[in-house]
Each structure stands twice: as structure tokens, then as C-alpha cells.
Write a protein that holds these residues in place. Sequence first.
Motif, PDB file in Angstrom:
ATOM      1  N   VAL A   3       0.671  -1.178  -0.202  1.00 53.32           N
ATOM      2  CA  VAL A   3       0.017  -0.007   0.014  1.00 53.32           C
ATOM      3  C   VAL A   3       0.680   1.430   0.091  1.00 53.32           C
ATOM      4  CG1 VAL A   3      -1.606   0.810   1.165  1.00 53.32           C
ATOM      5  CG2 VAL A   3      -1.603  -0.848   1.096  1.00 53.32           C
ATOM      6  N   TYR A   4       0.706   2.241  -1.130  1.00 55.09           N
ATOM      7  CA  TYR A   4       1.004   3.420  -1.581  1.00 55.09           C
ATOM      8  C   TYR A   4       0.640   4.080   0.078  1.00 55.09           C
ATOM      9  CZ  TYR A   4       3.444   7.818  -2.808  1.00 55.09           C
ATOM     10  OH  TYR A   4       3.965   8.731  -3.143  1.00 55.09           O
ATOM     11  N   TYR A  37       1.560   7.862  -6.767  1.00 57.44           N
ATOM     12  CA  TYR A  37       1.853   6.300  -6.833  1.00 57.44           C
ATOM     13  C   TYR A  37       2.665   5.776  -8.070  1.00 57.44           C
ATOM     14  CZ  TYR A  37       0.016   1.396  -7.085  1.00 57.44           C
ATOM     15  OH  TYR A  37       0.258   0.162  -7.381  1.00 57.44           O
ATOM     16  N   PHE A  38       2.599   6.636  -9.188  1.00 56.28           N
ATOM     17  CA  PHE A  38       3.128   5.749 -10.341  1.00 56.28           C
ATOM     18  C   PHE A  38       4.094   6.452 -10.268  1.00 56.28           C
ATOM     19  CE2 PHE A  38      -1.197   4.791 -12.186  1.00 56.28           C
ATOM     20  CZ  PHE A  38      -0.328   4.113 -13.092  1.00 56.28           C
ATOM     21  N   ASP A  39       5.144   7.608  -9.631  1.00 53.41           N
ATOM     22  CA  ASP A  39       6.274   7.963  -9.811  1.00 53.41           C
ATOM     23  C   ASP A  39       6.947   7.133  -8.429  1.00 53.41           C
ATOM     24  OD1 ASP A  39       5.927   9.872 -10.620  1.00 53.41           O
ATOM     25  OD2 ASP A  39       5.961  11.676  -8.868  1.00 53.41           O
ATOM     26  N   HIS A  40       6.120   6.390  -7.164  1.00 56.29           N
ATOM     27  CA  HIS A  40       6.757   4.937  -6.721  1.00 56.29           C
ATOM     28  C   HIS A  40       7.012   3.778  -7.408  1.00 56.29           C
ATOM     29  CE1 HIS A  40       7.375   3.318  -2.677  1.00 56.29           C
ATOM     30  NE2 HIS A  40       6.108   2.691  -3.101  1.00 56.29           N
ATOM     31  N   GLN A  79      -4.270   1.451  -3.349  1.00 52.69           N
ATOM     32  CA  GLN A  79      -3.428  -0.138  -3.346  1.00 52.69           C
ATOM     33  C   GLN A  79      -4.544  -0.479  -4.631  1.00 52.69           C
ATOM     34  OE1 GLN A  79      -5.539  -1.860   0.199  1.00 52.69           O
ATOM     35  NE2 GLN A  79      -4.052  -3.962  -0.738  1.00 52.69           N
ATOM     36  N   LEU A  80      -3.487  -1.399  -5.500  1.00 54.14           N
ATOM     37  CA  LEU A  80      -3.960  -1.489  -6.748  1.00 54.14           C
ATOM     38  C   LEU A  80      -4.953  -3.047  -5.847  1.00 54.14           C
ATOM     39  CD1 LEU A  80      -3.931  -1.921 -10.002  1.00 54.14           C
ATOM     40  CD2 LEU A  80      -2.215  -3.699  -9.069  1.00 54.14           C
ATOM     41  N   SER A  81      -5.911  -2.597  -6.827  1.00 49.30           N
ATOM     42  CA  SER A  81      -7.312  -4.254  -6.572  1.00 49.30           C
ATOM     43  C   SER A  81      -7.230  -4.804  -7.417  1.00 49.30           C
ATOM     44  CB  SER A  81      -8.601  -3.344  -5.528  1.00 49.30           C
ATOM     45  OG  SER A  81      -8.870  -1.956  -6.994  1.00 49.30           O
ATOM     46  N   GLN A  82      -7.499  -4.378  -8.700  1.00 48.59           N
ATOM     47  CA  GLN A  82      -7.610  -5.376 -10.011  1.00 48.59           C
ATOM     48  C   GLN A  82      -6.645  -4.587 -11.065  1.00 48.59           C
ATOM     49  OE1 GLN A  82     -11.479  -5.112 -11.969  1.00 48.59           O
ATOM     50  NE2 GLN A  82     -11.527  -7.105 -11.970  1.00 48.59           N
ATOM     51  N   LEU A  83      -6.112  -5.634 -11.539  1.00 49.80           N
ATOM     52  CA  LEU A  83      -5.367  -5.390 -13.230  1.00 49.80           C
ATOM     53  C   LEU A  83      -5.598  -6.306 -14.026  1.00 49.80           C
ATOM     54  CD1 LEU A  83      -2.576  -4.372 -14.417  1.00 49.80           C
ATOM     55  CD2 LEU A  83      -1.385  -5.682 -13.279  1.00 49.80           C
ATOM     56  N   LEU A  90      -7.659   0.524  -8.480  1.00 43.81           N
ATOM     57  CA  LEU A  90      -6.999   1.815  -7.453  1.00 43.81           C
ATOM     58  C   LEU A  90      -8.286   1.674  -5.880  1.00 43.81           C
ATOM     59  CD1 LEU A  90      -4.054   3.852  -8.729  1.00 43.81           C
ATOM     60  CD2 LEU A  90      -3.627   1.709  -8.629  1.00 43.81           C
ATOM     61  N   HIS A  91      -7.689   1.307  -5.033  1.00 44.59           N
ATOM     62  CA  HIS A  91      -8.550   1.613  -3.980  1.00 44.59           C
ATOM     63  C   HIS A  91      -8.130   2.153  -2.880  1.00 44.59           C
ATOM     64  CE1 HIS A  91     -11.049   0.538  -0.244  1.00 44.59           C
ATOM     65  NE2 HIS A  91     -10.631   0.493   0.047  1.00 44.59           N
TER      66      HIS A  91
END
Length: 135
Positions: A3-4, A37-40, A79-83, A90-91
Motif C-alpha cells: 500500500v502506498y 504512486y506511479f512515481d513510486h 492499493q492496486l485491487s485489480q489489474l 485502485l482502492h
Amino acid sequence: MSVYQWPGKVYFADTDAAGVVHHSQYLRWLEAARIDYFDHIGFPYENLQAQKVGFVPCKIQANYHHPLRFADRFQVYVQLSQLKRASLTLHQPLYKEKKLIYEASITFACMNEADWRIIAIPKDIQRALRSTETA
């Protein structure tokens, strides 16, 4: 699942006439957290745009639990919840201390920003996103 966390603070301009955060401000904070988040994960958004890759929100589900007021400090979690092949969800809950204030689930379509067509999420971005699932 990783989780970011993105820290925020309520400024006077974020509030409405009732002295609470205007409902539209929450989406702005979620977007700022998503960009960071994308930077991270190693994909600064300006680099994505240079490649004509964008993530456009196509579905937003949000719940308001408690108001925020001027000078409140908070955390937005990402938090990525589905890809999927061409989309991700994202949640993004927002907390003040340990109290849930707001939460949203946002689905983004991956787009070619040159012609605004949906495209598959590039493989290197998929790998970076998947790595957050196990981090």
C-alpha cells in the motif's frame, strides 16, 4: 499486498461555506496520490505522457464517512485491487489518524493519448504494478 501512502493537509481553499472540505476536493487528492504512486513504482506520469500513455478514470465508486475541516492532516492510501489487460482498479481510502474519512474504488482505462483509443497496459508497467501486489 503493498500500500502506498500519500500525506495531505486541508487548506482553507479546500473548504466550502459550511467549513468542511468540498466533495470535489477528495478526487483531486486521490489523483495526486495516484500520480505519486506511479512515481513510486518507477513510472513518473510525465514520462508516460511523453510516450502518449494515459490512465483515464472510467468508473468511480466513492463513500463519504466523516468530514474533514481546515488544518486537518490525513493520509491517502493507494492499493492496486485489480489489474486487467487494458485497465486497473485502485482502492483509495483516506484516513485522519485511524479514522476512515472517505474511500473510493476507481477503475482506469489505459489510453493512447495520441488518438484516445484504449490500449493494453504496457508490459513493463504491468510488471511494476504486479510487483506491488507481493511487496
